[in-house]
Design a protein around this motif. Structure first.
Motif, mmCIF file in Angstrom:
data_model
loop_
_atom_site.group_PDB
_atom_site.id
_atom_site.type_symbol
_atom_site.label_atom_id
_atom_site.label_comp_id
_atom_site.label_asym_id
_atom_site.label_seq_id
_atom_site.Cartn_x
_atom_site.Cartn_y
_atom_site.Cartn_z
ATOM 1 N N HIS A 267 -31.753 67.129 48.918
ATOM 2 C CA HIS A 267 -32.743 66.940 49.980
ATOM 3 C C HIS A 267 -32.856 65.448 50.295
ATOM 4 C CE1 HIS A 267 -36.510 67.000 52.189
ATOM 5 N NE2 HIS A 267 -36.408 68.318 52.258
ATOM 6 N N LYS A 268 -32.957 65.133 51.593
ATOM 7 C CA LYS A 268 -32.937 63.708 51.982
ATOM 8 C C LYS A 268 -34.068 62.908 51.335
ATOM 9 C CE LYS A 268 -35.565 64.316 56.244
ATOM 10 N NZ LYS A 268 -35.618 64.210 57.703
ATOM 11 N N LYS A 273 -34.952 58.429 47.228
ATOM 12 C CA LYS A 273 -35.480 57.809 46.010
ATOM 13 C C LYS A 273 -34.453 57.784 44.879
ATOM 14 C CE LYS A 273 -39.603 60.228 46.922
ATOM 15 N NZ LYS A 273 -40.424 61.303 46.412
ATOM 16 N N HIS A 274 -33.667 58.867 44.752
ATOM 17 C CA HIS A 274 -32.954 59.063 43.482
ATOM 18 C C HIS A 274 -31.446 59.245 43.597
ATOM 19 C CE1 HIS A 274 -36.913 59.569 41.755
ATOM 20 N NE2 HIS A 274 -37.149 60.686 42.418
ATOM 21 N N GLU A 276 -28.791 57.390 43.752
ATOM 22 C CA GLU A 276 -28.000 56.601 42.792
ATOM 23 C C GLU A 276 -28.173 57.144 41.363
ATOM 24 O OE1 GLU A 276 -25.967 53.940 43.303
ATOM 25 O OE2 GLU A 276 -25.621 53.690 41.137
ATOM 26 N N ALA A 277 -29.418 57.377 40.997
ATOM 27 C CA ALA A 277 -29.684 57.856 39.636
ATOM 28 C C ALA A 277 -29.083 59.239 39.385
ATOM 29 C CB ALA A 277 -31.200 57.903 39.397
ATOM 30 N N LEU A 278 -29.074 60.058 40.446
ATOM 31 C CA LEU A 278 -28.530 61.415 40.310
ATOM 32 C C LEU A 278 -27.013 61.407 40.209
ATOM 33 C CD1 LEU A 278 -28.984 64.555 40.447
ATOM 34 C CD2 LEU A 278 -28.883 64.337 42.943
ATOM 35 N N LEU A 279 -26.389 60.572 41.050
ATOM 36 C CA LEU A 279 -24.922 60.630 41.136
ATOM 37 C C LEU A 279 -24.198 59.769 40.113
ATOM 38 C CD1 LEU A 279 -24.234 60.807 44.988
ATOM 39 C CD2 LEU A 279 -24.693 62.639 43.341
ATOM 40 N N ALA A 280 -24.844 58.689 39.647
ATOM 41 C CA ALA A 280 -24.139 57.779 38.735
ATOM 42 C C ALA A 280 -23.574 58.489 37.504
ATOM 43 C CB ALA A 280 -25.052 56.621 38.339
ATOM 44 N N PRO A 281 -24.372 59.333 36.824
ATOM 45 C CA PRO A 281 -23.810 59.998 35.634
ATOM 46 C C PRO A 281 -22.673 60.955 35.986
ATOM 47 C CG PRO A 281 -26.206 60.342 35.804
ATOM 48 C CD PRO A 281 -25.778 59.704 37.066
ATOM 49 N N LEU A 282 -22.768 61.563 37.170
ATOM 50 C CA LEU A 282 -21.700 62.462 37.608
ATOM 51 C C LEU A 282 -20.426 61.670 37.909
ATOM 52 C CD1 LEU A 282 -23.884 64.766 39.853
ATOM 53 C CD2 LEU A 282 -22.348 65.633 38.072
#
Lengths: 417, 417
Positions: A267-268, A273-274, A276-282
């Motif tokens: 969701h946009k 907000k997140h 970067e935080a969501l995708l970095a570990p992936l």
């Protein structure tokens, strides 16, 4: 023996044997499965020797390391396979279960009971464990089975089937309940697909091209399994940590299987907000292909195409798309999903309820990984496959999926007016 | 509009409409069916006028009297058809029914609920009543329908569908939930049979050749209906009067339908005493084709061939065969039956139990006519057809046969280990 006669002859033997397997007790079926399990272990050296020939041939033919790994058998794997049979013994026998009972005003008493399907054709790839698993599930449900495994496993399958058939000699089940098609020609597959009147159902297990071949060519009823383009939708109100854990698990715990995630929808508002935080570990573990907005917000991604969204990677690749709303997420899933497993991560109960209601998939998740779509994880104790069609069975298929039903009607001379 | 585009375009409209019909309430669906029923009666003159054109064309083309009779509509028949819709309103809506509910040790809560199949393709012959019946059953179960009726009924069907679609305008259901394929070319049937991704299931209703065409050519899942070579076995201990009444009813009450009897099997001990008494009332109404022993014991018969035993006459013709035992009767049924409806007339409870257990048919009767295999007679209130396959549904199909299921999984962050 010509191709034509092998399939027809063996399917006919299986059909004749089905009359017997339909009429044995649960105890007799369990005894047969245990005898098979013991025989597999007792003959594991012979099986490993046969498997060795398959592996040698595979290496000569340049078979990939991962396929060779799935083909390879050793003592430990054979023990695991035998243990699988013992677990099937422990499962409840669905055959004979009464599904309905009612009477009619004219006095007719009608019962609907579960019965075996009859003869099940299994078409699969070079995985000898499927030879045993499928046989165990089919026999437990009173069916007989015609096996057609990948030709790269023929020596292993021949030996395994020989051992299982011999094990049945001391039981109430006939050896002919297990049939192996040895002809490696594709014509034998096509013949199975059109063996109406001999095979009651064909179940393909394997990659997308095998399943497509079966669906496109079969005149025998098919239970379609497997293809999974699964999504996880991270909604505005999702908890960041939960979203990360679920996305990571759905994508990387075992990317090669059908219930793994191929596309992450975000969701946009959450992305703002997140992202970067969501995708970095992936991004540490997989290649990320993103929509235009993903590329703006996250530097480690390459552009995703519509073709990417329509691809079951089964690999360390993930599409990421930012959406404006729940509706846009639903529209994307409806367009690109294969109705297998879909997940929403959200703290909004209304959104969760709408997602569960509106997504047309075999398994729809709220705040849990799509990787749970599996007969064992659902507690069925065994699984013949995961149905991605809507007829007969949908989702993980346990023993009841291998049964049909019949109506028994008791009268005392009733005739129709 | 080319053939290709008509099927694809209308199936796509039906698929889009299915998103809506999947999400309306039972009350809204019932309102829609009642609106359709009223509209059919209000426009019965228009429908009869359209039907008149079909009948005229049929007469010009030399259509048989019985086919013209099935095609013909009048006020009374239209009222009967509308009444059928009202009866569907009174039936319980299976959609949303919870089939299973369980929790897993990891805290996942799993529910299995009934959902619509989606888009149902109906392929049938020149019977305008099927146009309404099928639409009512499909809409009640939240599905949308793509209708392809026999071309001889095209004017009737066009008007009926126009009336039903207009009636939906005042309801919560979209008019696009009902689609009629108007192209009379067989290519449109073939296109429906391969419309994977647009149609979720195809149900053929009609004669053996239509059903064979569908089964042989469809890549879309099919529910096979119809073909019935049904037997009645009069056992040694049968009551003579009951045997006569059941045999007469099964054969002559309505010979043209799938649950009527084609072959009468008679135990030799019964035949020795009662063959003449059993066959004489039948011989008054039907042609009897008998085995050698029948011809010896009864003068009014001509010889029966294996081809006769394998024929669904749907006519005033009956095969009679004398057998030595229950086993021989079972073997005959296994060889020639179509797994539709089979009956034993006996006073021997052990024989009855063995027959019910061992006959592999959708409906197995003890001391009642096979003519009861019917959704209305079973109390289902309606019937989309009688399944003669073993997958999904077997025997008379009520509303639940038009549904699938999905699993809803509630978690709080579970990931797979």
């Amino acid at each position: 023996m010509s191709t034509v006669s092998e399939v027809k002859q063996k399917a006919l033997l299986a059909k004749q044997a089905a009359v017997l397997t339909n009429n044995v007790t649960t105890e007799q079926k369990n005894e047969a499965l245990l005898a098979m399990a013991s025989a597999l272990i007792a003959h594991s050296d012979d099986i490993i020797a046969a498997n060795h020939i398959d592996l040698e041939n595979g290496r000569k033919n340049g078979t990939s390391k991962s396929l060779l790994d799935r083909l390879a058998l050793n003592k430990e794997r054979i023990e695991g396979i035998a243990e699988g049979l013992r677990q099937i013994v422990a499962l409840e026998d669905p055959v004979g279960e009464q599904l309905e009972q009612f009477s009619r005003p004219n006095g007719l008493r009608i019962k609907q009971i579960r019965v075996p399907l009859g003869v099940i054709g299994m078409i699969y790839e070079a995985r000898p464990n499927v030879t045993v698993d499928a046989t165990g599930l089919c026999l437990k449900t009173g069916n007989t089975v015609v096996l057609r495994g990948g030709s790269a496993a023929i020596e292993s399958n021949r030996k395994i089937v020989e051992v299982m058939r011999k094990a049945l000699a001391s039981t109430a089940l006939p050896a002919d309940a297990i049939q192996l098609i040895e002809d490696s020609d594709r014509a034998s597959v096509n013949e199975m697909l059109k063996a109406n009147g001999l095979l009651d159902v064909v179940i393909p297990r394997g990659g997308a091209s095998l399943i497509r071949t079966v669906v496109e060519n079969a005149t025998v009823p098919v239970i379609e399994t497997g293809a999974g383009i699964c999504h996880t939708f991270v909604d505005e109100s999702a908890q960041l940590n939960m979203a990360i854990e679920i996305a990571l698990n759905a994508k990387v715990q075992r990317p090669s299987v059908c219930n793994s995630m191929e596309t992450l929808l975000v969701h946009k508002q959450f992305a703002e907000k997140h992202l970067e935080a969501l995708l970095a570990p992936l991004a540490e573990k997989v290649e990320i292909r993103g929509c235009a907005r993903t590329l703006e917000g996250f530097t480690g991604a390459v552009p995703a195409t519509d073709e990417d969204y329509a691809t079951e990677y089964n690999d360390y690749i993930l599409n990421v798309r930012i959406v404006d709303s729940l509706d846009e997420a639903l529209a994307h899933i409806s367009k690109f999903g294969t109705m297998h497993s879909e997940c929403i991560v959200t703290e909004d109960e209304d959104h969760a309820a709408a997602f569960l209601q509106r997504v047309d998939a075999a398994a729809v998740y709220h705040n849990a990984s799509t990787r749970f779509t599996d007969g064992f994880e659902f507690g069925f104790g065994a699984e013949i496959g995961i149905s991605t069609q809507k007829l007969h069975a949908r989702g993980p298929m346990g023993l009841p999926a291998l049964t049909s039903s019949k109506y028994l009607i008791q009268g005392n001379g009733q005739i129709r007016q």
